[in-house]
Every structure is written in structure tokens, then in C-alpha cells.
Design a protein around this motif. Sequence first.
Motif, short mmCIF file in Angstrom:
data_model
loop_
_atom_site.label_atom_id
_atom_site.label_comp_id
_atom_site.label_asym_id
_atom_site.label_seq_id
_atom_site.Cartn_x
_atom_site.Cartn_y
_atom_site.Cartn_z
N VAL A 150 0.85 -1.20 0.00
CA VAL A 150 0.00 0.00 0.00
C VAL A 150 0.88 1.25 0.00
N HIS A 151 0.60 2.17 -0.92
CA HIS A 151 1.35 3.44 -0.97
C HIS A 151 1.10 4.22 0.31
N ARG A 152 2.17 4.80 0.84
CA ARG A 152 2.08 5.48 2.14
C ARG A 152 1.09 6.64 2.13
N ASP A 153 0.88 7.29 0.97
CA ASP A 153 0.00 8.45 0.93
C ASP A 153 -1.46 8.10 1.16
N ILE A 154 -1.84 6.87 0.88
CA ILE A 154 -3.25 6.48 1.06
C ILE A 154 -3.41 5.38 2.13
N ALA A 155 -2.31 5.02 2.79
CA ALA A 155 -2.36 3.93 3.76
C ALA A 155 -3.32 4.22 4.91
N SER A 156 -3.33 5.45 5.41
CA SER A 156 -4.19 5.78 6.56
C SER A 156 -5.67 5.76 6.17
N ALA A 157 -5.97 5.96 4.91
CA ALA A 157 -7.35 5.90 4.44
C ALA A 157 -7.75 4.48 4.05
N PHE A 158 -6.82 3.75 3.47
CA PHE A 158 -7.15 2.43 2.91
C PHE A 158 -7.10 1.31 3.94
N LEU A 159 -6.09 1.29 4.78
CA LEU A 159 -5.90 0.14 5.66
C LEU A 159 -7.04 -0.08 6.66
N PRO A 160 -7.59 0.97 7.28
CA PRO A 160 -8.75 0.72 8.16
C PRO A 160 -9.93 0.10 7.40
N ARG A 161 -10.14 0.51 6.18
CA ARG A 161 -11.23 -0.06 5.38
C ARG A 161 -10.91 -1.50 5.00
N LEU A 162 -9.64 -1.79 4.72
CA LEU A 162 -9.25 -3.16 4.41
C LEU A 162 -9.48 -4.08 5.60
N LYS A 163 -9.09 -3.62 6.79
CA LYS A 163 -9.30 -4.43 8.00
C LYS A 163 -10.79 -4.64 8.25
N GLU A 164 -11.57 -3.57 8.11
CA GLU A 164 -13.02 -3.70 8.32
C GLU A 164 -13.62 -4.71 7.34
N ARG A 165 -13.16 -4.68 6.11
CA ARG A 165 -13.71 -5.56 5.06
C ARG A 165 -13.30 -7.02 5.26
N LEU A 166 -12.02 -7.26 5.43
CA LEU A 166 -11.54 -8.64 5.47
C LEU A 166 -11.69 -9.30 6.85
N CYS A 167 -11.80 -8.49 7.88
CA CYS A 167 -11.87 -9.04 9.24
C CYS A 167 -13.26 -8.91 9.84
N ASP A 168 -14.25 -8.67 9.04
CA ASP A 168 -15.64 -8.53 9.50
C ASP A 168 -16.11 -9.85 10.10
N PRO A 169 -16.46 -9.87 11.38
CA PRO A 169 -16.87 -11.13 12.03
C PRO A 169 -18.16 -11.72 11.45
N ALA A 170 -18.89 -10.93 10.69
CA ALA A 170 -20.11 -11.45 10.07
C ALA A 170 -19.81 -12.33 8.85
N ARG A 171 -18.57 -12.29 8.37
CA ARG A 171 -18.20 -13.10 7.21
C ARG A 171 -18.06 -14.57 7.60
N PRO A 172 -18.25 -15.48 6.64
CA PRO A 172 -18.01 -16.91 6.93
C PRO A 172 -16.57 -17.18 7.35
#
Length: 415
Positions: free
Chosen positions: A261-283
Motif C-alpha cells: 500500500v502506498h504510504r500516501d493512502i495507507a491511513s485511508a485504505f488500511l482501516p477499510r481493508l481491515k473492516e472488510r476482510l476481518c468482518d466477524p459477520a463473514r463466513p
Amino acid sequence: MTTLEILQRAKAATAALSTLTTETKNAALLAMADALVEDTTSILAANATDMEAAKATISSVMLDRLALTEDRIAAMAEGIRQVAALPDPVGHTLNETIRSDGLRIRKVSVPVGVVGIIYESRPNVTSDAAALAVKSGNVCVLRGGKEAYRSAAAIVTALRRGLEQAGLAADMVNLIEDTTRQSATELMKADAYVDLLIPRGGAGLIRACVENATVPCIQTGTGICHIYVDKAADLDMALNIVDNAKMSRPSVCNACEVCLVHRDIASAFLPRLKERLCDPARPHTAELRLDTAAAAIIDGTPAGETDFDTEFLDYILAVRVVEDVEQAITHIAAHSTHHSEAIVTADAATAARFTAAVDSSAVYVNASTRFTDGGEFGLGCEMGISTQKLHARGPMGLAELTTYKYIITGEGHVR
């Protein structure tokens, strides 16, 4: 039957198969597909036995690779039919020269001969390899893993019956009965019988073949695939691509293992990535292995020394923050297995730099690495994904299972 006996019978079958017409090969393939569907019940029973035996020894993700269903068997049969519909790769004049003295020199595509395939716990490889071998005029010798042996044997029984129903020799498709390391070693050193060896599996299998084979060998399969999210990326698009590449089927070689992840967008992208891939509602949820810069933005598991050099084949994603596309390219060069890499960006110049500099068999712009597949590339199915440069690279279809010879025609020419 011993491995040597199987190899001898396979070698004896090459002459008949290499001269078959396209129509005869296609009829045989269609009969093989029909036989596969007809034997669905017995194949599923064999697979259930394999699955039960493997539960205590392999992960749930790897069990998914082993599992067969009625739909998967139907898809395997459809893959064979798609191969039948493809152009015949044999007998094409690739180049022709007529010398000034009238001597005619033609370069013509021909089958390789006997192709050995060593693979692990993916039963669909059995039918894919057999179909590609028959259509390209090659005899195949299959050596599957012990976890999938019963499934592979049931599939091969059906395919061989289809060949016989079409009037061809069953020995055009062969399965090694010995699943010990001894049979794999025999295949690796069977210079008198095997013309090409294709290992399809994990890093250990590939390494064993490369280090020990005296038969010509093509490296396939190991996929430490990267996705680089550039500063000019559409973040919604990037989330969808990383999600698909990591989570849709993590046990396959074209799944993403590393996200840069490019450092300029890391603070915007990484929280969304964690929310998406680590969502406990997912199988299934992902475990994120984070470098120091990523860990300063989101919570996760600190990345270990080997995490950026590991094909996880699981719901695990290594994440690193990079300074720019050049650092992403440098990281990929140091850690990639040259399988598939992707960039997500709206900047055409950055995309061009990435595709030119990254030395892998498949390089994507704004698309998931999960497309690296023979079927998706229009090849019907694949013998494997070659991660080397000779003699094939990327998904290996019919053309990659041929070689060529020169046919020279004269009228009493002498030198």
C-alpha cells in the motif's frame, strides 16, 4: 502394476496417439467427458473416503481443494468438452523457408510425447491434464498425492473407459498406483520413458523436482502473488480486488498473499481493508500480518521474518506500506515467485511502469490475480501455471504441450 510397467505401457502408446486425426481425438474427449458424468456416484464415493481420511491431516482450506461435488464433476466434464472445441495444436506449419536451390524447410508443431504430472490434492487436475494431453497428442502419466488417490483413481477409471469406448487405447491416460516418494523419484529420473515432467503443487514438491529430476522439468504453481495499491487507486475498486484475490479461494496458487500500500493512502485504505476482510459477520475472516508502518495504522499480527516469503494458502494476508511504485517493484522482485502480480491505479504512467518492470508470468492492472487460470484465459483448462521462462510461461494449455520438428523436402538435393 509397478511404476516401471506403467511407464513402459505409456511409452508404447505414444506412436498411435501422436498420429490421430483431430476428429478422432475430439470424439475421444467427448466420450471421456460423458464417462466422467456417468461415474459421478462412484467418484463422489471415492472422494468421500479421501475426505474422511484427510480430515485429521490437512487444513479446512486444503480440504476444500480436495472436495468434489456433483457440480464440480460436471464442471470437470465441461472443461474436457471445451478442450475438444479448441483448435488442434498439432501439425501446424510454424515457419517455412524455400531456399534458392528449391530445398523446402518447414517447422511443424508436434506432440512432446509422454508427459508426467506430479500433483497434490486437487482431483480436478486429473481430468484437466488428461484432456489437454489427449488433444495435444501426448500420453499422460499422472502421479497424484496420497490424500486424493482414491478420487484420482475413480476419475481415471472413467476417462480410460471413455477412451476405450472411442476405440482408443486406455494407456493414453495413466495413473501411478504407488503414492510413496519412490514413485515420484522414479518419474523424475525416467529419462527413457518421460519426455517432460510437470510438478504441480507446493514449494516443497517443486523444489524436489527441480533438484532431483533428470527428465526435463517445468516449474509451476507456487504463487506468492502481490497486489500494490497505488496512491492514485480508486479505493473502492482496490478493496473489491484485494477481497476477491485473497478471500474468494485462498487455497489456490493465484490467490493474493501480499498487499503493498502506498504510504500516501495507507491511513485511508488500511482501516477499510481491515473492516472488510476481518468482518466477524463473514463466513471466514482474514488474519493480517503487518509491517511496522501498517501496524501503526491498524491492529493485526506483527509480520515475521518469513511472512513476505510465504505462500499461506489460507485466510492470511501480509501487508506492507511502501514509499512509491518503485519500492513496490523492488519488493516484488525480492519476494515474488513470478506467478501473478497486480497494481490498482488510475495513473496510466504508473501502470505502464509497473507492467514493464515486474517480471512475472501475469501482470494485472486494476484486476484480481484470480484470473490467472487456463479456463479464464481461453485455454479450456491448464496443465499448470509455469513460473519460469522456458519453454512455457503462465497458464499451460495445448500449445505449450507441443514442440516442433523440421521437415525438409528436396528433389535429390545434396550438400
